[in-house]
Design a protein around this motif. Sequence first.
Motif, short mmCIF file in Angstrom:
data_model
loop_
_atom_site.label_atom_id
_atom_site.label_comp_id
_atom_site.label_asym_id
_atom_site.label_seq_id
_atom_site.Cartn_x
_atom_site.Cartn_y
_atom_site.Cartn_z
N ILE A 120 74.05 129.44 4.64
CA ILE A 120 73.58 129.74 6.04
C ILE A 120 73.09 128.32 6.65
CG2 ILE A 120 72.34 131.18 7.74
CD1 ILE A 120 74.14 132.90 5.94
N TRP A 121 73.86 127.91 7.75
CA TRP A 121 73.12 126.73 8.68
C TRP A 121 72.24 127.32 9.51
CZ3 TRP A 121 76.55 123.30 12.24
CH2 TRP A 121 75.79 122.29 12.98
N LEU A 122 71.07 127.06 9.44
CA LEU A 122 69.99 127.44 10.50
C LEU A 122 69.96 126.36 11.79
CD1 LEU A 122 66.93 128.91 8.59
CD2 LEU A 122 68.83 130.03 9.75
N ASN A 123 70.62 126.53 12.69
CA ASN A 123 71.02 125.28 13.70
C ASN A 123 70.13 125.46 15.03
OD1 ASN A 123 72.26 123.18 15.08
ND2 ASN A 123 74.13 124.25 15.58
N ALA A 124 69.33 124.39 15.21
CA ALA A 124 68.64 124.20 16.54
C ALA A 124 68.69 122.92 17.12
CB ALA A 124 67.05 124.60 16.36
N PRO A 125 68.61 122.73 18.35
CA PRO A 125 68.76 121.49 18.86
C PRO A 125 67.50 120.45 18.61
CG PRO A 125 68.75 123.30 20.91
CD PRO A 125 68.24 123.89 19.48
N SER A 126 67.88 118.95 18.44
CA SER A 126 67.00 118.07 18.23
C SER A 126 65.77 118.06 18.91
CB SER A 126 67.58 116.73 18.41
OG SER A 126 67.95 116.49 19.59
N ASP A 127 65.65 118.49 20.35
CA ASP A 127 64.46 118.60 21.14
C ASP A 127 63.63 119.59 20.56
OD1 ASP A 127 66.44 120.28 22.23
OD2 ASP A 127 65.29 120.18 24.06
N VAL A 128 64.07 120.88 20.03
CA VAL A 128 63.30 121.87 19.71
C VAL A 128 62.66 121.57 18.28
CG1 VAL A 128 63.64 124.25 18.78
CG2 VAL A 128 64.59 123.61 21.02
N LEU A 129 63.62 120.78 17.24
CA LEU A 129 63.15 120.71 16.15
C LEU A 129 61.98 119.72 16.10
CD1 LEU A 129 66.78 120.02 14.23
CD2 LEU A 129 64.90 122.13 14.05
N ALA A 130 62.25 118.53 17.08
CA ALA A 130 61.22 117.57 17.34
C ALA A 130 59.86 118.04 17.67
CB ALA A 130 61.61 116.45 18.20
N ASP A 131 60.06 119.17 18.57
CA ASP A 131 58.63 119.76 19.22
C ASP A 131 57.96 120.70 18.03
OD1 ASP A 131 57.06 120.84 21.52
OD2 ASP A 131 57.88 122.80 21.11
N ARG A 132 58.84 121.35 17.18
CA ARG A 132 58.42 121.97 16.12
C ARG A 132 57.51 120.92 15.13
NH1 ARG A 132 63.06 126.31 14.50
NH2 ARG A 132 63.00 127.70 16.44
N LEU A 133 58.14 119.89 14.79
CA LEU A 133 57.51 119.03 13.94
C LEU A 133 56.35 118.49 14.39
CD1 LEU A 133 60.97 117.50 12.44
CD2 LEU A 133 59.27 119.19 11.39
N GLU A 134 56.35 118.20 15.76
CA GLU A 134 55.19 117.41 16.21
C GLU A 134 53.95 118.51 16.26
OE1 GLU A 134 56.75 116.32 20.11
OE2 GLU A 134 57.15 114.38 19.35
N ARG A 135 54.24 119.75 16.56
CA ARG A 135 53.25 120.69 16.38
C ARG A 135 52.65 121.00 15.13
NH1 ARG A 135 55.17 125.44 18.12
NH2 ARG A 135 57.17 124.67 18.58
N GLN A 136 53.58 120.89 14.18
CA GLN A 136 53.23 121.13 12.97
C GLN A 136 53.65 120.17 11.95
OE1 GLN A 136 54.91 125.28 12.06
NE2 GLN A 136 52.49 125.78 11.68
N PRO A 137 53.18 118.83 12.01
CA PRO A 137 53.85 117.66 11.36
C PRO A 137 53.91 117.74 9.84
CG PRO A 137 51.59 117.09 12.42
CD PRO A 137 51.82 118.51 12.74
#
Length: 174
Positions: free
Chosen positions: A98-115
């Motif tokens: 299963i590929w959990l797909n999300a746009p790069s800006d959403v991924l970046a935002d998640r990673l910035e909130r929880q590095p």
Amino acid sequence: MSLPIYLIGARGCGKTTIGQALSQALGYAFRDTDHHLQLTTQRSVAEIVATEGWDSFRARESESLRAVTAPASVIATGGGMVLADVNRHFMREHGQVIWLNAPSDVLADRLERQPEAAQRPTLTGRPIAEEMEDILRERAQLYRQAAHHEVNAMQAPEQVVEHILQSLSLARAS
């Protein structure tokens, strides 16, 4: 015998969160390739990369994939697991991917909130938003190639789990 379910996707797409919820819904075991690797080496992903380099880490990652693969399990994989052709084939042959797909800006935002920098080392040293855009551009075709199903990871975890269950035509474990 219930085949394992592999969750693939870029860092921050929710593989661990979704994996835990999906395993609970199905009554499956939850496994995580990065967690297994950290337990067996007693080092974080960042430490392995810093001391041994990316090639060694990728080889260890492939070993970890094989070690955690078992029937009736949901397996969260590292974001780069699909880089090795052998890993893509292994997952497709041994379970459902299963590929959990999300746009790069959403991924970046998640990673910035929880590095979680120790677990998610930067690949390029550049700002996370640029890095995620490049990673998705480079890996999207590999994720697509490996996956049996693509799921939108932008929904609430419960909705993502429901979508996966529908995709797999599985009934919830009671």
